[in-house]
Every structure is written in C-alpha cells, then in structure tokens.
Scaffold this motif. Structure first.
Motif, PDB file in Angstrom:
ATOM      1  N   ASN A  94     -55.533  14.915  -5.348  1.00 35.82           N
ATOM      2  CA  ASN A  94     -56.059  14.399  -6.616  1.00 35.82           C
ATOM      3  C   ASN A  94     -54.934  14.143  -7.615  1.00 35.82           C
ATOM      4  O   ASN A  94     -55.048  14.419  -8.805  1.00 35.82           O
ATOM      5  CB  ASN A  94     -57.094  15.367  -7.198  1.00 35.82           C
ATOM      6  CG  ASN A  94     -58.272  15.567  -6.268  1.00 35.82           C
ATOM      7  OD1 ASN A  94     -58.707  14.644  -5.595  1.00 35.82           O
ATOM      8  ND2 ASN A  94     -58.773  16.778  -6.202  1.00 35.82           N
ATOM      9  N   GLY A  95     -53.806  13.627  -7.107  1.00 30.51           N
ATOM     10  CA  GLY A  95     -52.694  13.236  -7.958  1.00 30.51           C
ATOM     11  C   GLY A  95     -51.719  14.339  -8.324  1.00 30.51           C
ATOM     12  O   GLY A  95     -50.758  14.112  -9.035  1.00 30.51           O
ATOM     13  N   GLY A 150     -64.448  15.355  -0.911  1.00 32.34           N
ATOM     14  CA  GLY A 150     -64.290  14.601  -2.147  1.00 32.34           C
ATOM     15  C   GLY A 150     -62.866  14.574  -2.660  1.00 32.34           C
ATOM     16  O   GLY A 150     -62.539  13.758  -3.517  1.00 32.34           O
ATOM     17  N   ASP A 151     -62.006  15.458  -2.162  1.00 31.52           N
ATOM     18  CA  ASP A 151     -60.595  15.444  -2.559  1.00 31.52           C
ATOM     19  C   ASP A 151     -59.918  14.173  -2.051  1.00 31.52           C
ATOM     20  O   ASP A 151     -60.270  13.650  -0.996  1.00 31.52           O
ATOM     21  CB  ASP A 151     -59.845  16.652  -1.990  1.00 31.52           C
ATOM     22  CG  ASP A 151     -60.150  17.953  -2.726  1.00 31.52           C
ATOM     23  OD1 ASP A 151     -60.650  17.888  -3.860  1.00 31.52           O
ATOM     24  OD2 ASP A 151     -59.878  19.022  -2.151  1.00 31.52           O
ATOM     25  N   GLU A 154     -53.275   7.128   1.444  1.00 28.42           N
ATOM     26  CA  GLU A 154     -54.262   7.918   0.717  1.00 28.42           C
ATOM     27  C   GLU A 154     -55.500   8.072   1.574  1.00 28.42           C
ATOM     28  O   GLU A 154     -55.939   7.124   2.224  1.00 28.42           O
ATOM     29  CB  GLU A 154     -54.639   7.238  -0.605  1.00 28.42           C
ATOM     30  CG  GLU A 154     -53.603   7.385  -1.672  1.00 28.42           C
ATOM     31  CD  GLU A 154     -54.097   6.927  -3.035  1.00 28.42           C
ATOM     32  OE1 GLU A 154     -55.302   6.640  -3.188  1.00 28.42           O
ATOM     33  OE2 GLU A 154     -53.271   6.859  -3.945  1.00 28.42           O
ATOM     34  N   TYR A 155     -56.058   9.292   1.545  1.00 26.27           N
ATOM     35  CA  TYR A 155     -57.247   9.606   2.322  1.00 26.27           C
ATOM     36  C   TYR A 155     -58.249  10.320   1.428  1.00 26.27           C
ATOM     37  O   TYR A 155     -57.874  11.145   0.609  1.00 26.27           O
ATOM     38  CB  TYR A 155     -56.910  10.538   3.492  1.00 26.27           C
ATOM     39  CG  TYR A 155     -55.825  10.025   4.397  1.00 26.27           C
ATOM     40  CD1 TYR A 155     -56.120   9.214   5.479  1.00 26.27           C
ATOM     41  CD2 TYR A 155     -54.494  10.370   4.187  1.00 26.27           C
ATOM     42  CE1 TYR A 155     -55.132   8.751   6.320  1.00 26.27           C
ATOM     43  CE2 TYR A 155     -53.496   9.920   5.025  1.00 26.27           C
ATOM     44  CZ  TYR A 155     -53.823   9.101   6.085  1.00 26.27           C
ATOM     45  OH  TYR A 155     -52.837   8.644   6.918  1.00 26.27           O
ATOM     46  N   GLU A 156     -59.531  10.020   1.617  1.00 28.82           N
ATOM     47  CA  GLU A 156     -60.586  10.767   0.942  1.00 28.82           C
ATOM     48  C   GLU A 156     -61.195  11.723   1.953  1.00 28.82           C
ATOM     49  O   GLU A 156     -61.556  11.324   3.068  1.00 28.82           O
ATOM     50  CB  GLU A 156     -61.667   9.831   0.414  1.00 28.82           C
ATOM     51  CG  GLU A 156     -62.784  10.562  -0.281  1.00 28.82           C
ATOM     52  CD  GLU A 156     -63.886   9.649  -0.788  1.00 28.82           C
ATOM     53  OE1 GLU A 156     -64.899  10.181  -1.250  1.00 28.82           O
ATOM     54  OE2 GLU A 156     -63.733   8.422  -0.701  1.00 28.82           O
ATOM     55  N   VAL A 157     -61.300  12.986   1.604  1.00 32.77           N
ATOM     56  CA  VAL A 157     -61.855  14.004   2.491  1.00 32.77           C
ATOM     57  C   VAL A 157     -63.372  13.851   2.525  1.00 32.77           C
ATOM     58  O   VAL A 157     -64.025  13.908   1.488  1.00 32.77           O
ATOM     59  CB  VAL A 157     -61.471  15.429   2.020  1.00 32.77           C
ATOM     60  CG1 VAL A 157     -62.110  16.477   2.900  1.00 32.77           C
ATOM     61  CG2 VAL A 157     -59.962  15.577   1.966  1.00 32.77           C
ATOM     62  N   ASP A 193     -63.445  12.623  17.337  1.00 32.20           N
ATOM     63  CA  ASP A 193     -64.202  12.736  16.088  1.00 32.20           C
ATOM     64  C   ASP A 193     -63.338  13.078  14.885  1.00 32.20           C
ATOM     65  O   ASP A 193     -63.850  13.199  13.771  1.00 32.20           O
ATOM     66  CB  ASP A 193     -65.291  13.801  16.246  1.00 32.20           C
ATOM     67  CG  ASP A 193     -66.278  13.452  17.349  1.00 32.20           C
ATOM     68  OD1 ASP A 193     -66.497  12.250  17.583  1.00 32.20           O
ATOM     69  OD2 ASP A 193     -66.820  14.379  17.968  1.00 32.20           O
ATOM     70  N   ALA A 194     -62.041  13.226  15.066  1.00 34.80           N
ATOM     71  CA  ALA A 194     -61.155  13.632  13.976  1.00 34.80           C
ATOM     72  C   ALA A 194     -61.141  12.616  12.839  1.00 34.80           C
ATOM     73  O   ALA A 194     -61.048  12.992  11.674  1.00 34.80           O
ATOM     74  CB  ALA A 194     -59.739  13.846  14.500  1.00 34.80           C
ATOM     75  N   ASP A 195     -61.261  11.321  13.152  1.00 33.52           N
ATOM     76  CA  ASP A 195     -61.214  10.310  12.092  1.00 33.52           C
ATOM     77  C   ASP A 195     -62.478  10.292  11.236  1.00 33.52           C
ATOM     78  O   ASP A 195     -62.508   9.635  10.196  1.00 33.52           O
ATOM     79  CB  ASP A 195     -60.935   8.928  12.677  1.00 33.52           C
ATOM     80  CG  ASP A 195     -62.006   8.465  13.642  1.00 33.52           C
ATOM     81  OD1 ASP A 195     -62.796   9.301  14.106  1.00 33.52           O
ATOM     82  OD2 ASP A 195     -62.042   7.249  13.933  1.00 33.52           O
ATOM     83  N   LYS A 196     -63.503  11.037  11.618  1.00 32.69           N
ATOM     84  CA  LYS A 196     -64.720  11.132  10.803  1.00 32.69           C
ATOM     85  C   LYS A 196     -64.594  12.175   9.698  1.00 32.69           C
ATOM     86  O   LYS A 196     -65.482  12.319   8.877  1.00 32.69           O
ATOM     87  CB  LYS A 196     -65.910  11.441  11.698  1.00 32.69           C
ATOM     88  CG  LYS A 196     -66.216  10.309  12.653  1.00 32.69           C
ATOM     89  CD  LYS A 196     -67.409  10.603  13.497  1.00 32.69           C
ATOM     90  CE  LYS A 196     -67.709   9.398  14.349  1.00 32.69           C
ATOM     91  NZ  LYS A 196     -67.494   9.588  15.759  1.00 32.69           N
ATOM     92  N   MET A 197     -63.462  12.895   9.686  1.00 36.38           N
ATOM     93  CA  MET A 197     -63.230  13.907   8.663  1.00 36.38           C
ATOM     94  C   MET A 197     -62.692  13.298   7.372  1.00 36.38           C
ATOM     95  O   MET A 197     -62.721  13.941   6.333  1.00 36.38           O
ATOM     96  CB  MET A 197     -62.247  14.964   9.168  1.00 36.38           C
ATOM     97  CG  MET A 197     -62.804  15.818  10.276  1.00 36.38           C
ATOM     98  SD  MET A 197     -61.627  17.058  10.830  1.00 36.38           S
ATOM     99  CE  MET A 197     -61.513  18.115   9.401  1.00 36.38           C
ATOM    100  N   TYR A 198     -62.206  12.058   7.435  1.00 37.64           N
ATOM    101  CA  TYR A 198     -61.599  11.424   6.258  1.00 37.64           C
ATOM    102  C   TYR A 198     -61.834   9.919   6.281  1.00 37.64           C
ATOM    103  O   TYR A 198     -62.206   9.354   7.305  1.00 37.64           O
ATOM    104  CB  TYR A 198     -60.097  11.718   6.199  1.00 37.64           C
ATOM    105  CG  TYR A 198     -59.330  11.192   7.394  1.00 37.64           C
ATOM    106  CD1 TYR A 198     -58.845   9.898   7.417  1.00 37.64           C
ATOM    107  CD2 TYR A 198     -59.119  11.993   8.510  1.00 37.64           C
ATOM    108  CE1 TYR A 198     -58.149   9.418   8.516  1.00 37.64           C
ATOM    109  CE2 TYR A 198     -58.428  11.526   9.599  1.00 37.64           C
ATOM    110  CZ  TYR A 198     -57.946  10.233   9.596  1.00 37.64           C
ATOM    111  OH  TYR A 198     -57.277   9.764  10.691  1.00 37.64           O
TER     112      TYR A 198
END
Length: 80
Positions: free
Chosen positions: A31-32, A44-45, A57-60, A71-76
């Motif tokens: 978050n910066g 949401g981070d 940049e990735y959103e959790v 399935d790892a790419d479904k985490m972000y």
C-alpha cells in the motif's frame, strides 16, 4: 500470513529467502509503504515488487497457507 511466505506461496518470488532479503532491502511495498517480511498480508493489499529493473504491482485476492502450482495465480491480480 507473513509477507515473505505469501510471496513464496503465491509464486510471485520463487524462494522465501529471496523474498525475505527483498523485504529487508525495502524493495517490497505494501500500500505504498516499505514493509518488513513479518507484515501480515490481508486481502485487498496492494503489493509493489521492485526487483532488478522491473517493477510490478499486485492486488492480494486470497491468503491461503497452501496452494497448488496451477492455482497460485488465483491468489493475486496483476495491476501493472
């Protein structure tokens, strides 16, 4: 879940020791703000990963203790 473990489990970074070193060097922002490896990741981070010449940049979306490789790419969600 700890930030370094999340980066490893989600396969954003291949090894937990590298994730830990990147956090200690201030190359991982949550978050910066620079975050330590012990930061508790929440859905949401927004993670900013600065490794080498690239910045991503990735959103959790999910925080799961164990996940299959497929399935790892479904985490972000990749933002940029």
């Amino acid at each position: 879940m700890r930030l370094d473990k999340y980066l490893k489990v989600s396969r954003i970074i291949k090894r937990r020791t590298i994730a830990n070193d990147a956090c200690d060097a201030g190359r991982i922002l949550v978050n910066g703000k620079a975050a330590r490896a012990s930061y508790a990741v929440k859905a949401g981070d927004v993670l900013t990963v600065n490794l080498g010449a690239s910045s991503h940049e990735y959103e959790v979306l999910n925080v799961l203790e164990t996940v299959r490789k497929e399935d790892a790419d479904k985490m972000y969600k990749m933002i940029k």
